[in-house]
Design a protein around this motif. Structure first.
Motif, short mmCIF file in Angstrom:
data_model
loop_
_atom_site.label_atom_id
_atom_site.label_comp_id
_atom_site.label_asym_id
_atom_site.label_seq_id
_atom_site.Cartn_x
_atom_site.Cartn_y
_atom_site.Cartn_z
N ALA A 102 0.85 -1.19 0.00
CA ALA A 102 0.00 0.00 0.00
C ALA A 102 0.88 1.24 0.00
N VAL A 103 0.39 2.29 -0.65
CA VAL A 103 1.05 3.59 -0.67
C VAL A 103 0.04 4.62 -0.18
N VAL A 104 0.43 5.40 0.83
CA VAL A 104 -0.43 6.44 1.37
C VAL A 104 0.30 7.77 1.20
N PHE A 105 -0.44 8.77 0.72
CA PHE A 105 0.18 10.08 0.46
C PHE A 105 -0.76 11.18 0.95
N ALA A 106 -0.15 12.22 1.54
CA ALA A 106 -0.93 13.38 1.98
C ALA A 106 -0.04 14.61 1.95
N LEU A 107 -0.64 15.74 1.76
CA LEU A 107 0.06 17.01 1.86
C LEU A 107 -0.03 17.53 3.28
N GLN A 108 0.98 18.28 3.68
CA GLN A 108 1.00 18.85 5.03
C GLN A 108 1.73 20.19 4.96
N GLY A 109 0.96 21.23 4.59
CA GLY A 109 1.58 22.53 4.41
C GLY A 109 2.52 22.50 3.22
N SER A 110 3.80 22.84 3.45
CA SER A 110 4.79 22.83 2.38
C SER A 110 5.53 21.50 2.31
N SER A 111 5.01 20.49 3.00
CA SER A 111 5.62 19.16 3.01
C SER A 111 4.64 18.13 2.46
N ALA A 112 5.18 16.94 2.20
CA ALA A 112 4.37 15.81 1.75
C ALA A 112 4.70 14.62 2.63
N VAL A 113 3.70 13.91 3.06
CA VAL A 113 3.88 12.72 3.88
C VAL A 113 3.68 11.49 3.00
N LEU A 114 4.65 10.59 3.05
CA LEU A 114 4.59 9.37 2.25
C LEU A 114 4.73 8.18 3.18
N VAL A 115 3.78 7.25 3.10
CA VAL A 115 3.80 6.03 3.91
C VAL A 115 3.76 4.84 2.98
N LEU A 116 4.67 3.90 3.19
CA LEU A 116 4.73 2.67 2.39
C LEU A 116 4.47 1.49 3.30
N VAL A 117 3.64 0.57 2.84
CA VAL A 117 3.26 -0.61 3.62
C VAL A 117 3.60 -1.86 2.81
N TYR A 118 4.31 -2.79 3.45
CA TYR A 118 4.68 -4.04 2.78
C TYR A 118 4.53 -5.21 3.74
N GLN A 119 3.84 -6.23 3.28
CA GLN A 119 3.54 -7.38 4.12
C GLN A 119 4.80 -8.05 4.69
N GLY A 120 5.90 -8.00 3.95
CA GLY A 120 7.09 -8.73 4.37
C GLY A 120 7.98 -7.99 5.35
N TRP A 121 7.69 -6.73 5.66
CA TRP A 121 8.51 -5.98 6.59
C TRP A 121 8.17 -6.31 8.03
#
Length: 300
Positions: A68-87
């Motif tokens: 899964a890939v989750v993305f959001a803006l936060q003011g002048s930044s961007a938040v990126l979250v990566l999800v992987y079953q094997g981690w």
């Protein structure tokens, strides 16, 4: 994470996290689904960026591992979250790993924060144009690359911006004139305990496997699982849609021949045990094999 690994994950502590996520997901409401990107708005968030976008899929080239890939803006930044079953990262584990978008290295200094099956980071929003043009997010570890697909990111990003810009729906207010003796509002039903939520997730997973996989089972066993689900459904009504959505996102993984006996054992526990007994039994670590008898003393 697919259905059968969910059952095994109960003892590792991952399922409580899923329960917590499902219970708190009521704080977000769906906004739009665009080309497999699901955009949601956080209820009560009055910031300029109350929304996030998620793309979840199974990687057929990696034994259908959940990503899964989750993305959001936060003011002048961007938040990126990566999800992987094997981690399996420690909570708040810091990971420094280069980021590539397709073959282009993103030269920003950033630290990824691990937590179980996720890595998250905060990036300057200057990376957005590169994300819009990319099809793959790549983390380049020393021993291998972790690739995450982001198809149609631009379409999802446009929906995210629409969500961020959408006005907050006003909360309905009570009319000014009220009856002299208004009827008392019923108290909201309390949420079920985490044990019962966990039992429901396990039962739902077993039910999906029985319906979608070629698993040996009798009509009596299937009816027993359905009866357990029917008994739990009334109290799960506030969470049922989100719990089913989480299971749906993870997909259904049919147990292989080497896992069918384990699945049968879990199915019987779902049928025979109370929700609390079911969770307590699945949380117990496997019994250690008996110690070998001591060798005779050669000195005697």
């Amino acid at each position: 994470m697919r259905v059968f690994p969910v059952l095994a994950a109960l003892a590792t502590g991952f399922l409580p996290g899923l329960i917590s996520q499902a219970a708190s997901a009521a704080e977000r409401q769906p906004f739009e689904i665009v080309k497999e990107w699901e955009v949601e708005r956080t209820i009560g968030d009055t910031s300029a960026n109350p929304c996030l976008m998620t793309y979840a899929y199974e990687d057929k080239e990696d034994n259908n591992a959940a990503n899964a890939v989750v993305f959001a803006l936060q003011g002048s930044s961007a938040v990126l979250v990566l999800v992987y079953q094997g981690w399996d990262f420690d909570k708040e584990e810091q990971v420094k790993v280069p980021l590539y978008l397709d073959k282009k290295p993103i030269k920003v200094k950033t630290t990824w924060i691990g937590d179980g099956k996720t890595l998250r980071t905060q990036l300057p929003d200057s990376v957005v144009p590169d994300l819009l043009a990319a099809k793959t997010v790549i983390l380049r570890f020393e021993d291998s690359d972790a690739d995450f697909k982001i198809p149609n990111f631009a379409a999802g990003y446009e929906a995210l911006r629409r969500c961020d810009a959408a006005p907050v729906k006003p909360v309905a207010t009570a009319p000014q004139a009220a009856p002299a003796h208004p009827p008392a509002s019923p108290a909201p039903a309390p949420l079920p305990s985490q044990q019962r939520i966990a039992a429901y997730i396990v039962s739902l997973s077993v039910q999906r496997v029985l319906r979608e996989c070629d698993i040996p089972s009798t009509n009596k066993e299937r009816a027993g699982v359905d009866a357990r689900m029917a008994a739990l459904q009334p109290e799960m009504a506030p969470l049922e849609a989100q719990l089913k959505s989480e299971i749906q996102k993870n997909g259904t993984h049919c147990p292989g021949p080497d896992k069918q006996a384990e699945f049968q054992a879990v199915m019987r526990k779902v049928i025979d045990l109370s929700p609390e007994e079911l969770v307590a039994t699945l949380e117990k670590p496997p019994a250690s094999p008996p110690a070998a008898p001591a060798a005779p003393d050669s000195k005697l």
